[in-house]
Design a protein around this motif. Structure first.
Motif, short mmCIF file in Angstrom:
data_model
loop_
_atom_site.label_atom_id
_atom_site.label_comp_id
_atom_site.label_asym_id
_atom_site.label_seq_id
_atom_site.Cartn_x
_atom_site.Cartn_y
_atom_site.Cartn_z
N ASP A 119 -5.06 1.53 -1.60
CA ASP A 119 -3.73 1.82 -2.25
C ASP A 119 -3.39 2.85 -1.52
O ASP A 119 -1.92 3.42 -1.94
CB ASP A 119 -3.67 1.40 -3.56
CG ASP A 119 -4.26 -0.14 -4.01
OD1 ASP A 119 -4.06 -0.65 -5.23
OD2 ASP A 119 -3.91 -0.96 -2.96
N THR A 120 -4.29 4.25 -1.80
CA THR A 120 -3.97 5.39 -1.04
C THR A 120 -2.76 5.42 0.08
O THR A 120 -2.28 6.22 0.07
CB THR A 120 -5.61 6.60 -1.69
OG1 THR A 120 -5.78 6.25 -2.93
CG2 THR A 120 -5.17 7.67 -1.25
N GLN A 135 8.16 -6.52 8.27
CA GLN A 135 7.51 -7.58 7.88
C GLN A 135 6.25 -7.26 7.03
O GLN A 135 6.02 -7.63 6.14
CB GLN A 135 7.47 -8.71 8.77
CG GLN A 135 8.42 -8.91 9.59
CD GLN A 135 8.02 -10.46 11.13
OE1 GLN A 135 6.71 -11.05 10.81
NE2 GLN A 135 8.21 -10.31 11.76
N LEU A 136 5.60 -6.36 7.99
CA LEU A 136 4.53 -6.48 6.96
C LEU A 136 4.32 -4.91 5.76
O LEU A 136 3.90 -5.66 4.52
CB LEU A 136 4.38 -4.46 7.71
CG LEU A 136 2.31 -3.97 6.99
CD1 LEU A 136 1.65 -5.04 6.84
CD2 LEU A 136 2.63 -2.76 8.03
N ASP A 137 5.55 -4.05 5.27
CA ASP A 137 6.39 -3.94 4.10
C ASP A 137 6.36 -5.56 2.76
O ASP A 137 6.40 -4.69 2.23
CB ASP A 137 7.96 -2.95 4.54
CG ASP A 137 7.54 -2.55 5.37
OD1 ASP A 137 6.11 -1.20 5.41
OD2 ASP A 137 8.33 -1.11 5.16
N GLY A 194 5.34 5.76 1.96
CA GLY A 194 5.72 7.66 1.65
C GLY A 194 6.31 7.69 -0.34
O GLY A 194 7.04 7.90 -0.08
N THR A 195 5.21 6.99 -0.96
CA THR A 195 5.36 6.81 -2.42
C THR A 195 4.27 7.98 -2.75
O THR A 195 3.96 7.67 -3.98
CB THR A 195 5.07 5.35 -2.31
OG1 THR A 195 3.86 4.76 -2.19
CG2 THR A 195 6.65 4.91 -2.04
N THR A 196 3.76 8.62 -2.01
CA THR A 196 2.40 9.96 -3.06
C THR A 196 2.96 10.09 -3.45
O THR A 196 3.75 11.41 -2.74
CB THR A 196 1.64 10.43 -1.42
OG1 THR A 196 1.05 8.94 -0.73
CG2 THR A 196 0.14 10.92 -2.22
#
Length: 410
Positions: free
Chosen positions: A398-399, A128-130, A406-408
């Motif tokens: 956002d960082t 839900q958070l995602d 896992g998109t850094t």
């Protein structure tokens, strides 16, 4: 007594066997009479030949056998009782251990089931958070274009010749951008407010510290975006007003310069006064007045477009120049009418008005469009600081969220 049948000796020779037989018979009678004693291994039957005397090691004493048996029985009974007691005690000790193991197994199973349920629930909350983070990404389709526009509008070069040449920063382009952004801002704001409300209700149920921190950062990111929208829209509003005012003020100042040039031309024509030059001078004066009137209108538009803008020094100057040019026309007409008295009077009045106009011109330290730029920069200074602060908060949040998802980028 029994006399031996075959005797080799005298008549009185008696066999010892007769005595033995008599004794044995007597003992047999006694035994038959109920004498007690040990159970014999051999007996003399009546009328039967007595058995030979047993060897020494052929008999077994009853008392010894019986006592031994009793001792074995007596001693075996306590041993059996002890063994039974030991077995009972062992059983009593074993049962709690088994029960304890069963309880532990049951608790372990219950705990495992509870853990699995909690893990499944946490996974659901995480999903839900995602989903809410995905909504933030969708809102960025509105925030990012606004951000790009705000950066341009708050740049120090805004209103420079270079920026004025940028078609995206023209009055029409800004108006179109503003209409597009405003049309999308309302649903974007609603989405951000829903995200904040949803995650605030979700956050207390999150067990994992990282999930909880992600929820906190998501709320910060959404709230910062809301504040960016508010501050950004305020900056765009200010820029729209300033841009419209700037264009009007710039055009108005151009008309002032044009009118002043036309006045100079009219004055130059009067150096050689004739009906022809006077009429030409009057045409230039009328053109100058038309320029001044148009400048007046444009400066009025500039102040109307940007409330709080003070262009009164230019309005006073234009009023004085218009008054002076009106008197100049009267003087020219007096010349054509050959009215020297009126001509002289009008010329003196004109010169006085031009001197007053010159004094007012000296007080005009800056062009009207420069005053618009000053007002705009002062007006957006606080808004820009607020916007930059919220922009930084959103970037920091956002960082963390990019790392959480896992998109850094590497």
């Amino acid at each position: 007594m029994h006399i031996k049948r075959h005797t080799a000796g005298s008549s009185n020779e008696i066999s010892f066997s007769v005595l033995d037989a008599a004794k044995e018979a007597l003992d047999g009678d006694r035994r038959d009479a109920g004498a007690t004693g040990g159970i014999p291994l051999f007996t003399l039957g009546k009328g039967k030949k007595p058995r030979s005397t047993p060897e020494k090691d052929q008999h077994i004493v009853l008392s010894e056998n019986t006592a031994s048996g009793r001792r074995r029985t007596a001693s075996s009974a306590p041993a059996a009782s002890q063994r039974a007691a030991a077995q009972a005690s062992t059983a009593r000790r074993t049962i709690p251990v088994i029960v304890g193991i069963c309880v532990v197994l049951v608790l372990a199973l219950v705990g495992l089931q509870t853990w699995l349920q909690m893990a499944e629930r946490q996974q659901g909350l995480r999903e839900q958070l995602d989903g809410q983070l995905a909504v933030l990404g969708e809102v960025d389709s509105v925030v990012i274009p606004l951000d790009d526009l705000v950066i341009k509008l708050t740049d120090d070069d805004f209103f420079s010749e270079k920026s004025q040449a940028d078609p995206q920063l023209s009055q029409d382009a800004l108006a179109d951008s503003y209409r597009t952004i405003v049309a999308d801002i309302a649903p974007a704001r609603a989405n951000l407010e829903n995200v904040i409300a949803f995650i605030e209700g979700l956050e207390p149920s999150l067990a994992d510290n990282r999930d909880e921190e992600a929820a906190h950062q998501a709320i910060a990111a959404a709230q910062s975006r809301l504040n960016m929208l508010d501050a950004g829209v305020a900056i765009v509003d200010e820029a729209l007003m300033a841009t419209e005012s700037y264009e009007a003020a710039d055009d108005g100042w151009t008309k002032i310069i044009d009118g002043d040039a036309e006045v100079r031309e009219a004055s130059a024509l009067m150096k050689t006064m004739s009906k022809t030059t006077v009429r030409e001078s009057m045409d230039k004066t009328n053109a100058a007045m038309a320029s001044f009137y148009e400048a007046q209108s444009l400066l009025g538009k500039a102040t109307d477009s940007y409330p709080g803008l003070d262009l009164s020094p230019f309005e006073k100057y234009l009023s004085k120049r218009l008054e002076a040019q009106s008197v100049a026309l009267e003087a020219d007409q007096a010349y054509l009418d050959r009215d020297k008295t009126a001509l002289k009077k009008k010329n003196n009045s004109y010169n006085q008005l031009e001197e007053e106009s010159a004094e007012l011109a000296q007080k005009l330290e800056k062009n009207p469009e420069e005053l618009v730029v000053e007002k705009y920069r002062a007006a957006v200074e606080d808004k820009k600081k607020a916007y930059d602060a919220e922009r930084l908060k959103a970037a920091n949040a956002d960082t963390f969220l990019r790392d959480y998802l896992g998109t850094t980028p590497e």
